[in-house]
Design an enzyme around this catalytic site. Structure first.
Site, PDB file in Angstrom:
ATOM      1  N   ASP A  48       0.850  -1.191   0.000  1.00 13.89           N
ATOM      2  CA  ASP A  48       0.000   0.000   0.000  1.00 13.89           C
ATOM      3  C   ASP A  48       0.885   1.240   0.000  1.00 13.89           C
ATOM      4  O   ASP A  48       1.766   1.380   0.842  1.00 13.89           O
ATOM      5  CB  ASP A  48      -0.881  -0.036   1.259  1.00 13.89           C
ATOM      6  CG  ASP A  48      -1.933   1.057   1.255  1.00 13.89           C
ATOM      7  OD1 ASP A  48      -2.183   1.638   0.188  1.00 13.89           O
ATOM      8  OD2 ASP A  48      -2.487   1.329   2.336  1.00 13.89           O
ATOM      9  N   ASP A 141      -3.607   2.522  -5.580  1.00 14.15           N
ATOM     10  CA  ASP A 141      -2.303   2.522  -4.910  1.00 14.15           C
ATOM     11  C   ASP A 141      -2.069   1.329  -3.995  1.00 14.15           C
ATOM     12  O   ASP A 141      -1.195   1.357  -3.148  1.00 14.15           O
ATOM     13  CB  ASP A 141      -2.125   3.825  -4.120  1.00 14.15           C
ATOM     14  CG  ASP A 141      -2.966   3.836  -2.850  1.00 14.15           C
ATOM     15  OD1 ASP A 141      -4.100   3.339  -2.892  1.00 14.15           O
ATOM     16  OD2 ASP A 141      -2.467   4.321  -1.821  1.00 14.15           O
ATOM     17  N   GLU A 142      -2.857   0.270  -4.142  1.00 17.95           N
ATOM     18  CA  GLU A 142      -2.602  -0.906  -3.312  1.00 17.95           C
ATOM     19  C   GLU A 142      -2.947  -2.185  -4.057  1.00 17.95           C
ATOM     20  O   GLU A 142      -3.791  -2.192  -4.944  1.00 17.95           O
ATOM     21  CB  GLU A 142      -3.373  -0.830  -1.986  1.00 17.95           C
ATOM     22  CG  GLU A 142      -4.857  -0.728  -2.168  1.00 17.95           C
ATOM     23  CD  GLU A 142      -5.616  -0.692  -0.842  1.00 17.95           C
ATOM     24  OE1 GLU A 142      -5.385  -1.565   0.008  1.00 17.95           O
ATOM     25  OE2 GLU A 142      -6.461   0.189  -0.687  1.00 17.95           O
TER      26      GLU A 142
HETATM   27 MG   LIG Z   1      -2.522   3.919   0.327  1.00 19.64          MG
END
Ligand SMILES: [Mg+2]
Length: 436
Positions: A48, A141-142
């Site tokens: 993450d 974003d993960e």
């Molecule tokens: Mg994040």
């Protein structure tokens, strides 16, 4: 790599082996040592990015580096992301902006630049995919990664590959990530959140049950505020309490969710990492001030929206294969039509003409209150719009569009108007862009 066997652990900065006796790395002096008895056995990770949007803005504007930064604003006026400095003052995601600025009056507010974040997110994704094809993106974003069976390829066990990856992201992209390593998705995701930012946390099989016992029920995937309140009214607040309950009892009380509570509370999660290409779309739509039915009124709007979508695709360096037309009738019925193209496109002209063919069939006197156009099945721009030998006209149009784009870049968006959009900029409310 020197630590194929991972005797006790390693240094997250220089990757040298670290034995149990040292507090700092004997090779580089870093205190960031990672040690865990199951390090060599674990391969399921959740990665993450830390305060992603804010981190990207700080990277691109070094003046922001030591300041509290909030990404957000716009119409809804809420915090989208707060950097870690702003979080110290109590700023949180989804907080109304006025509250955030009350908590942190010196914060610098930056408007989100989604195209840029999508672009950086894709770079991170590409680097993940270089480690293993088993990447399951969760958001921009993960992602979950399963590195089982990659040791020979990388010449290092997954735990070390992940540390190397985190370092590589910092050096090559200029943002930081946090890593969670475990044997299942549920715990990998919890782990990545434990040590943010620049974190690396491991939850092994041996400690899973005792670790979970001390955690609140809200940590369980699917337990939101409402369900947590139900559990609380039954006296259940910690995962430890769930661990003492029978499966049948939990299922009688809470149905299929009871089954999940039973398994996850015991660290049992069979879900595998499912590689998935990004199922994303880029679209733009607008609601009219008065309902429209005539092609003469609708076509210029379609043209303007197509150009908007195209500009965003170009900016993010992506393209899509399916064109989606969306209409909402005066009585609020939604019509969507889509058409797949031979090659992905990011050209306004192809988006518009494909949309126009679909729109023609829908302009039968029906009154519409909303029109939208979008592109889905997104891929790399590299595969988009190959020079078309059959349709030389479309190639010429593509070249012309390139020329128009560069003029707009030089002189601003309004510098070049095509025949269709000229003078029709204000057909309704400002267009809404979205990504899904
Ligand atoms: Mg994040």
């Amino acid at each position: 790599m020197t630590v194929n066997a991972l005797p006790h652990g390693f240094c997250r900065d220089c990757l040298a082996p670290a034995d149990a006796a040292t507090r700092r790395c004997r090779a580089c002096g870093s205190p960031r040592l990672l040690r865990h008895a199951e390090l060599a056995a674990l391969s399921l990770a959740h990665i993450d990015c830390d305060a992603f949007y804010a981190a990207v803005e700080k990277r691109d504007n070094p003046e922001l580096r030591d300041k509290p930064v909030i990404i957000g604003g716009g119409k809804r006026g809420v915090v989208s992301t707060a950097c870690y400095i702003a979080r110290i003052s109590g700023v949180r995601s989804a907080m109304p902006m006025f509250k955030a600025l009350e908590a942190c009056p010196t914060a610098v507010v930056v408007k989100p630049d989604m195209e840029k974040y999508v672009r950086v997110g894709r770079q991170v994704r590409d680097m993940m995919q270089a480690l293993t094809p088993m990447v399951e993106p969760i958001s921009i974003d993960e992602a979950f990664l399963d590195l089982a069976g990659t040791q020979r390829l990388h010449g290092a066990p997954p735990a070390l590959v992940l540390a190397r990856f985190a370092r590589q992201i910092e050096l090559e992209i200029g943002i930081t990530v946090s890593v969670g390593l475990s044997y299942c998705k549920f715990l990998a995701k919890i782990a990545s959140d434990r040590d943010k930012p620049r974190g690396y946390s491991v939850i092994g099989r041996a400690e899973a049950v005792s670790f979970l016992a001390q955690q609140p029920v809200t940590l369980i995937w699917g337990v939101g505020k409402a369900f947590a309140a139900t559990l609380a009214s039954d006296g259940l607040r910690s995962i430890g309490q769930l661990q003492t309950m029978e499966r049948g009892d939990l299922m009688r009380r809470y149905g299929t969710m009871g089954d999940r509570l039973y398994h996850l509370s015991r660290g049992m999660d069979e879900r595998s990492v499912k590689p998935r290409s990004e199922a994303k779309s880029v679209s733009s739509e607008t609601t009219f001030d008065t309902d429209l039915s005539r092609p003469d009124d609708l076509v210029p709007v379609l043209r303007a929206l197509s150009e908007r979508v195209s500009a965003r695709l170009k900016k993010a360096d992506i393209a899509g294969r399916t064109i989606v037309l969306k209409l909402k009738t005066a009585d609020f019925r939604i019509r969507t039509r889509n058409r797949q193209l031979g090659d992905p496109t990011r050209l306004a002209d192809r988006i518009f003409h494909t949309g126009l063919e679909m729109l023609k069939r829908e302009t039968d006197g029906t009154r519409y209150r909303l029109l939208g156009i979008g592109v889905s099945d997104l891929t790399d721009a590299a595969k988009a719009d190959p020079p078309d030998l059959v349709d030389r006209l479309s190639h010429k149009r593509a070249l012309a569009e390139g020329a128009i784009d560069s003029l707009r870049e030089k002189f601003g968006k309004q510098a070049v108007e095509t025949g269709y959009t000229f003078g029709r900029g204000r057909a309704g409310r400002p267009p809404r862009d979205s990504e899904s």
